[in-house]
Design an enzyme around this catalytic site. Structure first.
Site, PDB file in Angstrom:
ATOM      1  N   VAL A  11       0.838  -1.212   0.000  1.00 57.75           N
ATOM      2  CA  VAL A  11       0.000   0.000   0.000  1.00 57.75           C
ATOM      3  C   VAL A  11       0.868   1.256   0.000  1.00 57.75           C
ATOM      4  O   VAL A  11       0.645   2.189  -0.781  1.00 57.75           O
ATOM      5  CB  VAL A  11      -0.953  -0.002   1.204  1.00 57.75           C
ATOM      6  CG1 VAL A  11      -1.750   1.307   1.251  1.00 57.75           C
ATOM      7  CG2 VAL A  11      -1.899  -1.188   1.141  1.00 57.75           C
ATOM      8  N   ALA A  40       9.385   6.361   6.133  1.00 59.43           N
ATOM      9  CA  ALA A  40       9.972   5.508   7.170  1.00 59.43           C
ATOM     10  C   ALA A  40       9.801   4.046   6.790  1.00 59.43           C
ATOM     11  O   ALA A  40       8.703   3.598   6.457  1.00 59.43           O
ATOM     12  CB  ALA A  40       9.315   5.782   8.519  1.00 59.43           C
ATOM     13  N   LYS A 102      -6.746  -0.780  10.703  1.00 59.13           N
ATOM     14  CA  LYS A 102      -8.006  -1.232  11.310  1.00 59.13           C
ATOM     15  C   LYS A 102      -7.800  -1.830  12.690  1.00 59.13           C
ATOM     16  O   LYS A 102      -8.618  -1.640  13.590  1.00 59.13           O
ATOM     17  CB  LYS A 102      -8.684  -2.254  10.403  1.00 59.13           C
ATOM     18  CG  LYS A 102      -7.828  -3.453  10.073  1.00 59.13           C
ATOM     19  CD  LYS A 102      -8.487  -4.378   9.096  1.00 59.13           C
ATOM     20  CE  LYS A 102      -7.541  -5.482   8.652  1.00 59.13           C
ATOM     21  NZ  LYS A 102      -6.440  -4.982   7.793  1.00 59.13           N
ATOM     22  N   GLU A 126     -10.394   6.141   6.164  1.00 60.49           N
ATOM     23  CA  GLU A 126     -11.276   5.460   5.208  1.00 60.49           C
ATOM     24  C   GLU A 126     -10.716   4.112   4.759  1.00 60.49           C
ATOM     25  O   GLU A 126     -11.453   3.150   4.574  1.00 60.49           O
ATOM     26  CB  GLU A 126     -11.504   6.349   3.987  1.00 60.49           C
ATOM     27  CG  GLU A 126     -12.459   5.767   2.945  1.00 60.49           C
ATOM     28  CD  GLU A 126     -13.886   5.628   3.470  1.00 60.49           C
ATOM     29  OE1 GLU A 126     -14.365   4.485   3.528  1.00 60.49           O
ATOM     30  OE2 GLU A 126     -14.483   6.643   3.828  1.00 60.49           O
ATOM     31  N   VAL A 129     -11.266   0.149   6.368  1.00 60.05           N
ATOM     32  CA  VAL A 129     -12.371  -0.795   6.142  1.00 60.05           C
ATOM     33  C   VAL A 129     -12.720  -0.824   4.659  1.00 60.05           C
ATOM     34  O   VAL A 129     -12.992   0.212   4.056  1.00 60.05           O
ATOM     35  CB  VAL A 129     -13.629  -0.397   6.953  1.00 60.05           C
ATOM     36  CG1 VAL A 129     -14.782  -1.352   6.651  1.00 60.05           C
ATOM     37  CG2 VAL A 129     -13.325  -0.389   8.442  1.00 60.05           C
ATOM     38  N   ILE A 133     -13.597   1.042  -1.203  1.00 57.78           N
ATOM     39  CA  ILE A 133     -15.023   1.348  -1.096  1.00 57.78           C
ATOM     40  C   ILE A 133     -15.229   2.516  -0.129  1.00 57.78           C
ATOM     41  O   ILE A 133     -14.817   2.452   1.027  1.00 57.78           O
ATOM     42  CB  ILE A 133     -15.810   0.127  -0.580  1.00 57.78           C
ATOM     43  CG1 ILE A 133     -15.608  -1.074  -1.502  1.00 57.78           C
ATOM     44  CG2 ILE A 133     -17.291   0.451  -0.468  1.00 57.78           C
ATOM     45  CD1 ILE A 133     -16.207  -2.356  -0.980  1.00 57.78           C
ATOM     46  N   ASP A 198      -9.932 -10.159  11.287  1.00 52.94           N
ATOM     47  CA  ASP A 198      -9.907  -8.991  10.414  1.00 52.94           C
ATOM     48  C   ASP A 198     -11.302  -8.377  10.285  1.00 52.94           C
ATOM     49  O   ASP A 198     -11.474  -7.161  10.428  1.00 52.94           O
ATOM     50  CB  ASP A 198      -9.370  -9.407   9.037  1.00 52.94           C
ATOM     51  CG  ASP A 198      -9.419  -8.283   8.027  1.00 52.94           C
ATOM     52  OD1 ASP A 198      -8.513  -7.447   8.016  1.00 52.94           O
ATOM     53  OD2 ASP A 198     -10.387  -8.240   7.230  1.00 52.94           O
ATOM     54  N   LYS A 202     -13.030  -4.561  11.631  1.00 53.02           N
ATOM     55  CA  LYS A 202     -13.774  -3.668  10.746  1.00 53.02           C
ATOM     56  C   LYS A 202     -15.207  -3.472  11.242  1.00 53.02           C
ATOM     57  O   LYS A 202     -15.754  -2.371  11.141  1.00 53.02           O
ATOM     58  CB  LYS A 202     -13.767  -4.244   9.322  1.00 53.02           C
ATOM     59  CG  LYS A 202     -12.371  -4.288   8.713  1.00 53.02           C
ATOM     60  CD  LYS A 202     -12.337  -5.079   7.416  1.00 53.02           C
ATOM     61  CE  LYS A 202     -10.939  -5.130   6.836  1.00 53.02           C
ATOM     62  NZ  LYS A 202     -10.859  -5.964   5.622  1.00 53.02           N
TER      63      LYS A 202
END
Length: 423
Positions: A11, A40, A102, A126, A129, A133, A198, A202
């Site tokens: 990501v 970092a 999360k 945002e 979760v 979307i 997980d 959420k």
């Protein structure tokens, strides 16, 4: 507007690339250029293809977030520590924070929100979760004037891929998990996904936003999909249903009920058509009615899209001298235990094939105040399979019924118990 990036994995590298490659567009949308001031990482190494100055990389994350010239911090390293300490240090130093974490938000969001308020900065999340979307901001802002009644979602792509494969091919859980691993949908250690951890994190975040109440992770009832069998999936198909791992948060009699578990839902329900690794969240509110949010729930680019959306939002706030909405927990509703939650069961029993069996089973249900909606029986020599679907009842009463059934002499095995939702 100087940005510090914590983490440069799948990501983080996408976030860095988008900041650099879309710099002109982002500057036009924010009103000021966004500049990567530091990244970092755990260890420095070459990252071919990433259009970033190698001198920006540092292993001193604390030093980076403590710099006086940092306006915004993006945290995509995950986990509880050192993420929490780094975010708190950034806020203390006056930086707004965008996070995709999360686990931390579900575990200790209250501390982060309190720090954001104390230091007059934004905390946006945002990407925590359902990946790309946009679901948190609608709950946080678009529906803030409405009363959300229920949130029902498929929020884990790995488990949805596994259950979709089982439904389409008739495969068992282990076989479908192997396929998900080979295709890169499942981690080498899939525990967080397949055991529901997980999705539970959420669910806690969704419930806290939807009902203006702090819902701790420990208050979320959690069951995974490891016990879902090919027979369960086939039985669901026979009654026109499909099995999904659902995150459910609902408002019931002035209390909040939050749970994650596999469930059968009708094939005509909007969530039933969500296949493979996609996510979807179904929201029901008093005024807006029913809303559906659908898209890719994971992956570098989709998650980075959500991060960049938050980054632009908080950068605009700093440019304009304002702040976005903070935590809203004014309702402070009690969290209903799972035993008091209203649900329905699908129960499959291996029983003796002789007169009086159905009456004995029905008596066990009646003793606990549980009404039976449908019964299907198939005989096999001296054995029979009895499949029952209940009407809505307290989960504790349904569970007690199942325990009594296990003790009946005529019941050889309770082969399957699964909740039924979405009806």
């Amino acid at each position: 507007m100087r940005v510090a990036l914590l983490g440069c994995g799948v990501v983080g590298s996408e976030v860095a690339r988008l900041i650099v490659e879309n710099g002109d567009d982002l500057a036009a949308r924010v009103g000021r250029p966004l500049e990567l001031a530091g990244i970092a990482v755990r260890r420095k190494r070459e990252r071919p293809g990433l259009p970033v100055d190698p001198d920006l990389f540092t292993t001193d994350a604390t030093g980076l977030v403590s710099r006086d010239d940092i306006d915004l911090v993006v945290e995509v390293i995950g986990g509880i520590e050192p993420a929490r300490s780094l975010i708190l240090a950034a806020m203390k130093n006056g930086a707004s924070v965008v996070s995709a974490n999360k686990a931390l938000l579900a575990e200790d969001g209250a501390t982060l929100f309190a720090a954001a308020q104390e230091h007059g900065v934004d905390l946006y999340y945002e990407a925590a979760v359902a990946g790309a979307i946009p679901i948190l901001r609608p709950l946080r802002e678009s529906l803030v004037g409405d009363q959300v009644q229920r949130v029902l979602g498929i929020v884990n792509g790995t488990t949805n891929f596994i259950l979709s494969s089982m439904d389409e091919t008739g495969a068992g859980f282990a076989e479908a998990l192997d396929e998900a691993t080979a295709l890169g949908y499942a981690e080498a250690d899939p525990t967080a996904d397949v055991e529901g951890f997980d999705a539970a994190a959420k669910a806690a975040i969704l419930a806290s936003l939807a009902f203006h109440t702090r819902v701790p992770l420990g208050a979320v009832h959690r069951e995974g999909i490891t016990e879902v069998t090919a027979a369960d999936v086939a039985s669901a198909k026979a009654m026109g249903h499909v099995v999904k791992l659902l995150a459910i948060a609902e408002l019931v009699d002035g209390a909040v009920a939050v749970r994650v578990h596999p469930a059968m839902i009708p094939r005509e329900h909007p969530l039933a058509s969500v296949r493979d690794a996609f996510n979807a969240v179904f929201v029901q509110s008093a005024a807006a009615g029913q809303l559906m949010f659908y898209g890719r729930g994971a992956g570098g680019a989709p998650t980075a899209s959500a991060v960049l959306g938050d980054l632009v939002a908080v950068a605009r706030h700093r440019t304009g001298g304002g702040l976005g909405p903070g935590e809203s927990s004014y309702a402070d509703l009690p969290v209903r235990p799972m035993g008091d939650t209203l649900t329905r069961y699908h129960v499959s029993l291996d029983v003796d094939d002789r007169p009086g069996v159905l009456a004995a089973v029905a008596t066990a249900f009646a003793r606990h105040g549980v009404s039976i909606q449908t019964v299907r029986q198939e005989g096999h020599a001296d054995d029979a399979v009895l499949v029952l679907v209940t009407h809505t009842a307290r989960d504790a009463d349904l569970a007690a019924t199942v325990e009594e059934l296990r003790a009946l002499e005529i019941v050889r095995d309770v082969s399957s118990v699964m909740r039924v939702e979405g009806v």
